[in-house]
Structure formats: structure tokens, C-alpha cells
Design an enzyme around this catalytic site. Structure first.
Site, PDB file in Angstrom:
ATOM      1  N   SER A  92       0.823  -1.210   0.000  1.00  0.00           N
ATOM      2  CA  SER A  92       0.000   0.000   0.000  1.00  0.00           C
ATOM      3  C   SER A  92       0.856   1.259   0.000  1.00  0.00           C
ATOM      4  CB  SER A  92      -0.895  -0.001   1.245  1.00  0.00           C
ATOM      5  OG  SER A  92      -1.501   1.260   1.432  1.00  0.00           O
TER       6      SER A  92
ATOM      7  N   TYR B 146      -2.013   5.443  -4.292  1.00  0.00           N
ATOM      8  CA  TYR B 146      -3.041   6.444  -3.996  1.00  0.00           C
ATOM      9  C   TYR B 146      -2.596   7.754  -4.642  1.00  0.00           C
ATOM     10  CZ  TYR B 146      -6.269   4.250  -0.721  1.00  0.00           C
ATOM     11  OH  TYR B 146      -7.227   3.464  -0.159  1.00  0.00           O
TER      12      TYR B 146
ATOM     13  N   THR C 135      -6.362   2.223  -6.755  1.00  0.00           N
ATOM     14  CA  THR C 135      -7.612   2.056  -6.001  1.00  0.00           C
ATOM     15  C   THR C 135      -8.605   3.117  -6.447  1.00  0.00           C
ATOM     16  OG1 THR C 135      -6.480   1.100  -4.119  1.00  0.00           O
ATOM     17  CG2 THR C 135      -8.647   2.047  -3.713  1.00  0.00           C
TER      18      THR C 135
ATOM     19  N   LYS D 222      -8.519  -1.324  -9.073  1.00  0.00           N
ATOM     20  CA  LYS D 222      -9.102  -2.055  -7.937  1.00  0.00           C
ATOM     21  C   LYS D 222     -10.291  -1.280  -7.378  1.00  0.00           C
ATOM     22  CE  LYS D 222      -8.075  -3.655  -3.243  1.00  0.00           C
ATOM     23  NZ  LYS D 222      -8.592  -2.519  -2.449  1.00  0.00           N
TER      24      LYS D 222
ATOM     25  N   HIS E  34     -13.646  -2.621  -1.198  1.00  0.00           N
ATOM     26  CA  HIS E  34     -12.701  -2.102  -0.202  1.00  0.00           C
ATOM     27  C   HIS E  34     -12.934  -2.787   1.158  1.00  0.00           C
ATOM     28  CE1 HIS E  34      -9.820   1.414  -0.358  1.00  0.00           C
ATOM     29  NE2 HIS E  34      -9.645   0.952   0.856  1.00  0.00           N
TER      30      HIS E  34
END
Lengths: 364, 364, 364, 364
Positions: C111, C139, C165, C229, C254
Site C-alpha cells: 500500500s 493512492y 484504487t 481495484k 474495499h
């Protein structure tokens, strides 16, 4: 409540011996059901799933809760169901149930397996002008002539109809009662039985079980109107109507006490009503726990309902007085429910005011 | 119960060593299921959802619980399912199960993984005229000739059929047993295995797994009737019938012990019966917890049922005597249930007497 | 397990400061979900409802659990999902997850919000020949150039794909975490962020939220394959395929952590697969709690799965070693499940082996 | 929160006498429902079953939560529902509710059965430019002229509409409140009643119940817009629209407090909306427990929602300040939810973004 004193004073059963069965065992017998109690739970759940979709701003200016049954109008659309061995719940047993019910215009079906002589019950309430129907439930002990003598005895005592239970040829102990060690004392009073109660073998039970030809025979000889209790299958309802075998019938699974797995009565009532096609009145019992449940049965088309376990609870809590208090609550709740549904009378209730699956998946 | 003394006296296993596995771990192994135990729970729930809608006033004058299977009539329509390692439940293990079952006319399928030599079980009950079927469950340890020798040994000991388990090529530990630290002692007796039990690697398990050609070979060489246990898919049932590969089959998901997520047997039984089309008898197991459940399976069309966990509970509570007591209760409950359903015999039971979704949303 | 020592020894994160957030608060954040956690629960329940109806006697002689993804074959069909702030679970945080996963052939998606520099993770496992896929989740902090620099940095460290994401433009605190008083310490390490993390206002979040044109820009400039995703709607899947905007997509809600009320991924996966029509691989996450759940996703047609909460539990219990132990269990369970389903490979799994509503009302 | 001090300072009700009803009894009255509380539970469950299936990568650059209602735009789409006897929850009662709601742009419907004079409430917030709608709920005590005088009094105090409750011609005690011994003290303030409250007989209630002709009369004479609250049946909605009898209506089952068994409002809202066909705004209440629930109602087509029990909980916890804090959370959650659903405004919300049965059996 003004009737409280007279209810107690009129009660000869108060001299009866004390509770001879432990409370837990008595409760297990009185309130339990057959097998895993699936039907017992399903009975209650089925009424709860049914809901209402009334119109608003259409309140009637007055409501009435009366009910026409077997040619007479009664104050309320309900009767105490026939229940065996009520002395397990209260020393005054069936007499308390009779007095408390009559005091609030509710009817009563006295069981053959009552602990109180039917004459005592008849004497106590038969001449009460404000009571509900007074019926006698006949179990076919002994020979056909024995049944007839019992029916005649009931007639003489003021009972107005014979209720024939057709769904319990086999009676057996329930797991819950067995686990609690329930047993009746040796000297347990069963004053309405033509002969001492015997725990017959299964073979004996099967040979003496009631069959359609017995019903036909009783229909001819019985001096009182005949009501069949325990109908679930529409074909049985149709048969009874076509052969003119009864004056009314009761949709019942015996409160889930005989064969576990029978459908909830709320589920089969519509099909039975359709099969009967208004030829005779149809009553229903099983899982009715408040007047709103009864109103749902009435809206589906039942003429009246029989009530069991709530009355056992009331008897246990306070005998006749508590029975009367319960029926009073029901009467008030039915009146209020009728008003909220925009119905002046029970006959005005329509299935169109019902909403299926309140807590379910019907919405999209 | 009059048979109590003889049940104990006849029991050589009573000298066996004491419980070598802690009770909690043994219970986790015996009563648990694979994965999240979804299938284990679904098995039970599926029978409970099924209900009855019988006719009334049609009680037979007598009922009988007998069952025809592989050319012979037996007192009851049930057998103890093959269960491994019953010494975990009671020191008398499979012998207690055999004696208690025979005493009430119930059959037995002895597991290859039993702790008692098959000869001891055969000697104890094979000549009992009132017993139920006596079958041997074969796990394919070793080579084909080993299987055959084991089947011949079973035949000599009085067993009447070979049950081939086809749904467990992989056996693994369950989460519940793993969490409880379950393990068998090193000297655990497995007297029916052709060779010492090995916890084979997955590769080894896959290579030695039973396949259709093994079944076909056994069908030719096995001296006893062959029964396939573990069929769920209708296509497998059809295949077995069309190729004449077995004399009967058992719809089973191994009691939810092998692959979690398999459907409840009550749900797939109708499709299997349709595929088999009466060519061979179909039995079923999984989640049957009382005689009324068995009656539902029989009403759907199963010829007989296998019962597992209730017998483990009975063994734990009181060995052979408690097993006999349980089967006696089942026998009485089945007789009463038949009577209430208006069926004189098991063969009279029809699916039309069933009511789907007692506690469900089928009513409208 | 042989890899245990090296897993600990290789771990520079062990010198990191101790747990700075109380365990209960950390658990509430790590394991909780948005709103009333309806989606969190529905995710798990949906996989459990799915069951199996395999054929028997068709066991393959060997099974393999490998999976082809983005042009390469991997040992297993699963990756650790991108999870923020894993130091809340274990001081070794993402490094423990990487080492434990690689040790058992599982992939990993690191992440952006990790507590470990991506270079440390890359250095530890990028050259491991037996590991699974190594992807970086991006992100969109800062400007487009910032994203690109981060992607390039990931590429240099050995990561093989960028996971974007797309379902979390708004991140907010959950009721459970709020109730537990969860807050990150001021000096909490976020070494992969292009700039210090800011709790932006909603306005700021909306203005900087990722949109389709950002995806298109990244698709052109990103040096690595791009994976979206957070796709649930088939129309979004179709759009991504038709415009060639990504190399794979992940059906995800999520983990129920952003918008409560999103459907369980198992429920929407089939429609997304139909929309994609084999043009790109589809992965799925959400509620997968064991290898059998993963097998269901694969049987439906997913190429691989992402796993979250079970790894957090493993991390908490024992860092890298426990992560490896968990994945080992999954690998063995998948192999056994494939065997029981008669599938030699994952690619052999077909939706026809699935049975809908194991514990439900599908049977009639 | 900056508004905290002024909220307390402005509050004359703080000098009122202390809690005169025990907390448990007050809670039973305030939070309980009629009968078995089936409708109370169904209300909540129905919103929870509804879910979302939004598109991704379509975040608006800004969101706004405003709502147009009766010709004016308001900061938020919700109002405090009319609730009786709020002094049971907090000594500041309706004034606290008014101040806390106005502080966060929420509207308020003051109940006829409030413990605070309507003039005090009007004086406190009518001139607040940032507040939501300020409506007065009228119970038809006394004669038509009494109603009119009360409506005029409300108009003078700054109220902007009259809400006529049409679903509660009968008000009765709930089992939960009865069991808790709930009763109002003799000197309980009811300053908005035209005459002292009387617990009328059912007959009296029926005769004085509101009917369609009363609505028509009020429609002509009432100086303020008229809103009907308590509509569930589409035919009632159609009637109200066709005869132009109101300016808006509220789909409501009185929070499950009058007739148990009424359907959840989420279930009937779509049919009512279809019957109204955009002619007037439709609001809804019942079971809304968070802003996401409100968003579902708005997505179905409701113009705004009324909120009850969550505000009682907030009042109990901390009066006006806690009410404001709750509404602030709702506002933030609605903004974030709109963003996640890709909607810039409430008017942009479409039913197509909803997903039925998140936790149910809709997937295949």
C-alpha cells in the site's frame, strides 16, 4: 375490576388439593410442543409476519366486536381452546377459565380431559347472558354409545355444541415434558371420562381412533351441532362440507402438540377457506398471542378463533381474575385495531387490509 | 430394559484401556465437521424445514416399521452409519453399537477404521434373528487384492454387503478438532486395516484414490453386494445405475466432515431418486436427528437411512444400553408418525404427505 | 517450519518502536468496516452461501495450485491485499507480510499508506524466485507527476504492476474505530507518500479525486502494467475494457471499509466477468476467509484473489512466520479442495461445480 | 463546537423541574413501539437491506446537501420528527431540539404534545437564517375552530406549515411502556393543547377522529401550507393529490408506535411516489438511523426525511449540543455519501444507484 370478588366466591374448586406436579414439569407439559417444536414456533411466527396496510382518515364512528356463530350473536370472536389438565396451572382449573372468560364475553370449549366435572362448569356460566359460546370437546373414549352419553350429559349441562378433535389419534409425551420428568399423579381427577384413563398401547390407540364413519354416525345421533377441530388439508375441509358432516370446523394443528412439522395454521387457513367456500363457519387456532393476531385471522376470513397458551399463562398468574383481565385487554385491543383498520365490525374486515411479510422480503 | 444385562455381559471390549484422548478433543473430532461446518448445520436444518400435511380421520388400524432391503425384510428402516474410532466415545466402541442396534432391529455398517475386529462384531450379532442389516464399509487401503481379502474376511464374519465410501479421497483434520488439539494415540487399535494406517501425503492419497474403474473391478470380484456411499450428483447416480455398478447407493455428504459447502442431503435426494428411477434402492444420511426426520427421507423415497451423531451421543452416555434405548425411541416415534400420517407401512408413505418450508416463507 | 529463522533474521523492522496505539483501537481500525458493517458481514456470508456439487470417483492423480497472471506463472492464486498502517498489527509491518507471503508463493500488493519504504520490501523479496506477484498500490497524493515518480520508484524497487484504487475518493473514520478512540500518532511513518499525509477537507478530497481521465493519463505514462481495484458495476468494467484502460481489474468493495451498503463481491463478480468477457484477468477480494472461499471465486471465473483481514490476524499473532503458516494452510486446503472437486488445476475449475445457497432455500 | 455556549445560554427551559419519570419508564415510552414492535424493527431493517451500486471514477468536484421544500431552499434534507413529551428525555425538551437542529441547518416539526410553548420555540429559531424548515404538528383536539386557532397561533410564532397526523386516531399504551409502569405526572406541561389533555374513551376518540372532510375544511381555512403525515397506502396518496388536499405528504407508520404490523416505510415509499407522480413533495420517516439511510430514501425519490429516535438518544446524552453534534455528523456523512455515489446534489440521486437486498438472497 368489579367482577373480581364474585369470580373467587363462586369457585368450589378452591378446596381442591394443592399443586401435585412441580411447576417446571407442569409448564413443560402445558406450554411445550411435540418434537423440536418447529410447528409451535412457526404458528406464532406466521401471524407475526402478516401485517396491515389500511387506509387513513376513514375511522368509523363506533366499532363493535361481536361475532355471529351457530345462529347466535356473541360479544367477542374468541373462545378458550379445549385444554387438558388445567389444574396443573391453577387449583380452580377449568372453572376459573370458564368464569374469567364468561366475564368478558369470551367463549369456552371444555376438554374431555378437564379436571372439573362438566356439570360444574355448565352450572357456573351456562345461564350467563353476557358469556360467549359454551362448547364441549369430545375425545372418543370407550364405545360409540359412551360418546353419545357424554354428549347428552354435556347438552343437559347447558353446552351448545360438540367439538370433535380429529388430529390427535396418537398422543405421546413431548421431549420437553419428558426431560422435565412430567407425570400425572395417580389420583388425578378426570371426571368427564366415561372410564378411567388408560395409557393405551399404540395398537389400542390405532384400533380405537376416530374415523370418518364415526363422524358420520355422530352427526346423525349427536343431539348438538358438531364441529370438527384439527383440519389442515383443504381436501378434508371439502369432504366435510360436501358430506354435510359438521356445522363448523376449526383449522388447527393442535398447537404444535401432536405432530411436529405440521404447517402453521395461518399458512393453510386461506386454502381451507377456499375449499369451504362459505358453506360453514371456519375457526382457527394456533400461535395467536394477542387480539391483533386474532384480527388477522378474522381478516383472512375465519369466523372466530380459539386461544390456548395465553390463557394458561393467565391462569397461572391469577386464576379467573387474570383470565378476565387478559380477555378485557384483547377486547380493547380488538376494538382499537378495528378502528385503526377503518372497520366498524368484524364482518367489515377484508383480506385486502392485510399486508404480507411485514418483516420479510416482499418489498422490492 | 430387559436386554441390559446381556448387552453388558457379552462385551469383551470392556477390558480395553481407558479413554486415551481428552473428552473435549474426542468430541471435537467425533461431532465436528469440515471447514466452517456450513454443511453440518445445513444437513440438520434441511430436514427441519420439511413438514407434513396429512389427511385426518384416516388412521390405519395397525402400523409396521419394517423395510425391505437387498432381498430381505428388516425390522426397521435404519442402520448405524460407518463411523471411525468409536472407542473415543465409549470403551466398548463398535461392539456396543452393534449390540445396542441389533437389540432394536437396527442395522449397522462397520467402518474399516473401527477399533474392534470385524470378526468380533460379526460373532456378536450376525446370528441374531431380530437384528437389522449387517454391512461392512470398505476404505481402499493397499492394493486391489487387499480390498478383496478384506471383503472376503467380512463375508466370512457374517457381513452381508460391502459399502464403498466414494466421497472421501482426501481426509483432513477439521478446524474444530485442530483447535482442540485432537490426535490419536500411537498404539490406537485399527484391527481391520490391511496395513498400518499411514497419514499419506496428498500426492499419495490422490494416486491411491478410488475411481470408477476400481468400482467396476470390485463389482466383478467382490463376493458381496456392493453399495456406493457418498453420491450427491444425479449424474453419478445415473452412471452407477446404467453401468450396473452397485446394488444400492447412499446419498451422503459424509456428515459434513469432508468438503464443507456440499448441499444438505435432503436437498439433493429428490434429484438422485429421479435419476435412479427405482432401479436400485437409495439410502440417505446426514443431519437425521429423530425418527420423524427419517420418516421425511422415507416419504421422499429413500429406502432406508443411516444415522451417525445421535448414536455417538448415545454411546457416550451409556454404551450399548443407551444405543438400544435410542433406537427404541426412534422405533416408537416412527410407528406413531406413520399412524398420524395415515400410513400403514413405510411403503405407503408418499411425498404428497410432505409440506415444504414449515418455518419458511411458502405461505402467501 | 524451516523458513522460520530466516524470516526473523532478515527483518530490519524489528528495531522499530513499540505499538503506539492501544490494541483495541488498532483492532477497531484494522478489522472494522464503514457504517453498520452490513457490507463487511455480507462479504463473508456471500461466500459461505456458495457451495459445491462435484462428481465423485474422478479424483485427479495430481493437483497444482499455480496461476498465470500478467504473463507469468505463479505458485498460488492469491496476493496479500493492500492494507494501510500494518505496523498497528505487528512491529515488522509490511516487511513481515512480504516475507511470510513470499515464503509460501503468495503475492503481495504494497500500500502507498504502508509504514515500510517500498524499497525495503522490494529488496527483501523481489529476487525471490518462489514468491508470488509483487505489486504496488498507488493512492493519487499530490500531482500527476508525483504519481508517476512514485510508480517509477516502485518499478526500480522491483514491483511489477501498479494497482490503482478507484473506490475510495473519500476516506472517513468508521463508527467502530471512532468509538474506540482510534488515532494515529503524530510521528507515524508513511515513507511512500510523496508529501506528508494531510487529512484534507472533503472539498479538497473531491477536487483531487481520481477520475477516468487520470486513469487514461496514467495508462499512457505509467512504466508498469495498470490494474484497477474497486470495480463493482459491470458498466465500469466494460468501459475499462473497451477503452483499454487497464491490464487487469479487481472486483472489490474495499472490504466494506468505505461505503457501507455496497453489495458483496461474490454477488457482483459474475456480472463483471460477463462484461469483461475474458478480455483481461479479473481478480476479487472481500470476505474471503479460507482457501475454499478462494476456490469459489476461482470457480466463478476470477483469476486470483486478494486477501486482507486473515493476514492481519496472522500478523498480530506472529508476524512473518504466522503469515507463512496461514498461507501454507491455504495452499494445502486449496490442493485438497481441487482434488475433492475433481480438478487437476485451477483452470479446470468450472462454475458448474458450484451449488448456490447451501444453507438457503433453493431446495424445493 | 463553537455554538455550544450560546445553545446553553439561550435556554430558558433549564429552570424547569427535574426528571419526574424514572429513566427506564421514560425510555420505554420514548423508544418503544406498539405491540410486539415488529414494525419498529422492520423499519430499521428495511433501510439496512437497501444498498448501493454506484459507478467509480466519477466523483463530483463539489457536493451540496441542500433541499428545496415548499418554495424555499434549505441547508439539509431532514427535519426533527414531531415527538411528544421530550422533557422525558431532557429538561430543555423541545427547545434543545430546536436550537440543536437549527444550528446545523436541520428542520423541526414541533408536536402539539410538546412540553414547550410553541411561541418559545418560534422565538428561539424562527429568525435564524441558517435553520431548516419550521413546522407545527397539529393534533385535532377540541373543535375545528380550536384547530384553526392553534394553526393561527403557530403562524404568528413563525411556523411555516401545519403537519396533520392522520395515522393515529387511536393512541394507546405500548406493552413495553406498560410493563415499565410508565405514566405522566399530573402536572405535566402541555402548553400547546387547546384544552387539558383527556384520556378519552375509545368511543370519544372515534367520534372526534380526523376524517377526509376535516382535512378538506382545514385545507380551505388553514393559513399555512398543509402536510399530511401518516400515509402508507398509495390510494390515500392518490386521493390527497387528486383532490388537492395537501401541499406535501409524509410516508409514515408513526415509527411503529400506533398499529404494529404496518409495513416498513422503505417498502411502501416507491408505490406512494408512483401514485403521487411528482405532483407534491413526498417525505418519509421511520427507522432512519444515519445519513446513509436518509440518502437511500432520497435516492428512492423522497424529498426529505423526518428523524425521531436518534434525536431522543442525542437529547438524553447532551441536550441541544448533542443534537447539533448528531446533525453535524449526518451532514458530513451525507456529503461524503453523495460524493461516493457520484452525485453533486440530492436531486442528482437516482434509484438506479440503489442495490436491493445487500445482505439478502438477490445474488444468484
Amino acid at each position: 375490576m368489579s367482577g373480581a370478588t364474585s369470580l373467587t366466591a363462586a369457585n368450589p374448586a378452591a378446596q381442591h388439593p394443592q399443586q401435585a406436579v412441580p411447576h417446571a414439569a407442569a409448564d413443560a407439559y402445558l406450554l411445550g410442543g411435540a418434537g423440536r417444536e418447529v410447528t409451535l414456533r412457526a404458528n406464532e411466527a406466521a401471524w407475526q409476519r402478516l401485517g396491515w396496510l389500511p387506509r387513513v382518515l376513514a375511522t368509523p364512528t363506533a366499532v363493535e366486536t361481536t361475532c355471529e356463530l351457530l345462529g347466535r350473536r356473541w360479544p367477542t370472536p374468541w373462545l378458550a381452546a379445549p385444554m387438558a389438565h388445567l389444574r396443573l396451572a391453577h387449583p380452580d382449573a377449568e372453572l376459573a377459565l370458564a368464569l374469567g372468560s364468561a366475564a368478558q364475553g369470551a367463549g369456552m370449549v371444555l376438554s374431555t380431559q378437564a379436571n372439573t366435572p362438566l356439570e360444574i362448569v355448565g352450572q357456573a356460566i351456562a345461564h350467563d347472558q353476557a358469556r360467549g359460546p359454551l362448547w364441549f370437546q369430545l375425545y372418543p373414549y370407550g364405545q360409540r354409545d359412551d360418546w353419545l352419553r357424554l354428549a347428552q350429559r354435556a347438552q343437559r349441562a347447558g353446552f351448545e355444541a360438540i367439538v370433535l378433535t380429529v388430529d390427535a389419534p396418537v398422543q405421546w409425551s413431548h421431549p420437553r415434558a419428558r426431560a422435565a420428568g412430567f407425570a400425572l399423579p395417580a389420583d388425578w381427577p378426570q371426571p368427564n371420562l366415561p372410564a378411567p384413563a388408560r395409557h393405551g398401547s399404540l395398537d389400542w390407540l390405532l384400533q380405537t381412533a376416530l374415523r370418518w364413519d364415526d363422524v358420520a354416525w355422530l352427526r346423525v345421533h349427536c343431539p348438538l351441532p358438531l364441529i370438527l377441530k384439527g383440519i389442515l388439508h383443504p381436501d378434508d375441509a371439502r369432504l366435510a362440507c360436501e358430506r354435510h358432516l359438521c356445522d363448523a370446523l376449526v383449522v388447527s394443528n393442535h398447537g404444535g402438540r401432536v405432530l411436529d412439522g405440521l404447517p402453521p395454521t395461518a399458512a393453510v387457513l386461506p386454502a381451507v377457506l377456499q375449499a369451504v367456500a362459505q358453506r360453514i363457519p371456519v375457526l382457527v387456532d394456533g400461535g395467536l398471542r394477542c387480539a391483533a393476531d386474532a384480527a388477522k385471522a378474522l381478516a383472512l376470513g375465519a369466523r372466530a378463533v380459539l386461544v390456548g397458551r395465553p390463557l394458561i399463562q393467565a391462569l397461572k398468574q391469577g386464576g379467573a381474575e387474570e383470565v378476565a383481565r387478559l380477555w378485557r385487554l384483547w377486547r380493547d385491543e380488538l376494538a382499537g385495531t378495528l378502528a385503526l383498520l377503518g372497520s366498524k365490525t368484524i364482518a367489515d374486515l377484508r383480506a385486502s387490509v392485510l399486508y404480507p411479510h411485514v418483516n420479510g422480503s416482499a418489498e422490492g
